[in-house]
Design an enzyme around this catalytic site. Sequence first.
Site, short mmCIF file in Angstrom:
data_model
loop_
_atom_site.label_atom_id
_atom_site.label_comp_id
_atom_site.label_asym_id
_atom_site.label_seq_id
_atom_site.Cartn_x
_atom_site.Cartn_y
_atom_site.Cartn_z
N ASP A 226 0.86 -1.19 0.00
CA ASP A 226 0.00 0.00 0.00
C ASP A 226 0.89 1.24 0.00
O ASP A 226 2.12 1.12 -0.07
CB ASP A 226 -0.94 -0.01 1.21
N GLY A 252 4.37 1.59 -1.93
CA GLY A 252 4.47 1.85 -3.35
C GLY A 252 3.14 2.34 -3.90
O GLY A 252 2.22 2.65 -3.15
N ASP A 253 3.05 2.40 -5.21
CA ASP A 253 1.86 2.90 -5.90
C ASP A 253 1.39 1.83 -6.88
O ASP A 253 2.05 1.55 -7.88
CB ASP A 253 2.20 4.19 -6.65
N PHE A 254 0.24 1.23 -6.59
CA PHE A 254 -0.22 0.13 -7.45
C PHE A 254 -0.68 0.58 -8.83
O PHE A 254 -0.94 -0.24 -9.70
CB PHE A 254 -1.29 -0.73 -6.78
N HIS A 272 -13.08 -0.75 -6.62
CA HIS A 272 -14.24 0.14 -6.82
C HIS A 272 -13.92 1.61 -6.57
O HIS A 272 -14.72 2.49 -6.88
CB HIS A 272 -15.42 -0.30 -5.97
#
Length: 362
Positions: A226, A252-254, A272
């Site tokens: 996350d 991190g950045d998904f 969502h």
Amino acid sequence: MTETARPVQPRSTPSKAPDMPGGSLSGGDKSPAVRMYEMLYSSMVSQLLIVAADLGLADQVSLGPRSVADLAAATDTHPGALYRAMRALASVGVFTEVEPRVFGATALSETLRSDIDGSMRDLARYVGLPARQQAFAGVGHSVRTGTPAFDHVHGMSWWEYFAAHPELGTLFNRAMGTMSRRINSEVLASYDFADVDHLVDVGGGQGHLVALLTQRYRNLSAVVFDLPRVVPEAQEVVSRAGVSDRVRCEGGDFLESVPAGGDLYIISWTLHDWNDEDATQILRNVAQVLPRNGVLLVIDEVPPTDDSPHFGKFEDIVMLTLLNGHIRTEDELTPLFHDAGLRIREIRDTPSPTSVIIAELA
């Protein structure tokens, strides 16, 4: 890791009563006009629940019935006004008036206690955040324009607001942790993780799901992935669960990439939050590291396409108002997975509004 392949199965939605407010607040069968009148006022139930959570009323009655006078003294509230609030909540089963002006606990009030596992008190307080409520007062803007009312009201996005108010972000994460714990049992009952060696929870938040899974499955190792600012909270949850030796919390950045090395990936109550383009990118990033025999589980609400009741249809209004996301039907999910190089193998409904979507490489 493999699970016996199944053909895609048609979903069946069990017949059930509506799971959102809108029934009678005064009991009995009512005319359409009276039902509409009560539906228009049903938001008062939510508002009073928020007040009860803020005041800690469920904690106050957890050891036995208390008089309104005692409760008012303990919570620094007006006795007459508190009685009126407690009486209203008792009428919908949240408390019970065991004798005049004396209130006790119920199964519903117990969920708002602060000292129980899976307490929903933080969720109630999150729902009551003024910034959130102000956005919902502007939901008409979202309906007219298709853009988040939150941005319109506050001049910044939902995520920007929480970055600027970290104390509210912590409350949000605790509230989402509550929801995670509530749906974890449904996930555990719907999928067998016994053959999984290494799991990656994408957007895993505070790590509640991973903590539970690694406690249940002793041979399982995992990554909670996350944003960097969430990592310390996840590390604390994992440490309390006693599974730090098998769980790594990674920031991190998904939207850019996800950690490699998993044979099973989970995206829980996250897809969502994002528009179709970003949701597809998240799925694509998972597909890029998913092994040929790997599995992706997406845990989310998948409402039916007819007019039968489903909580996801109202959760979708939350997405419309606060974010750019969307609660998607199966027909809306399928092309997103396809564009990401994935195939939905099966959607398993659970007794809750949450479904478990099982996907693999196309």
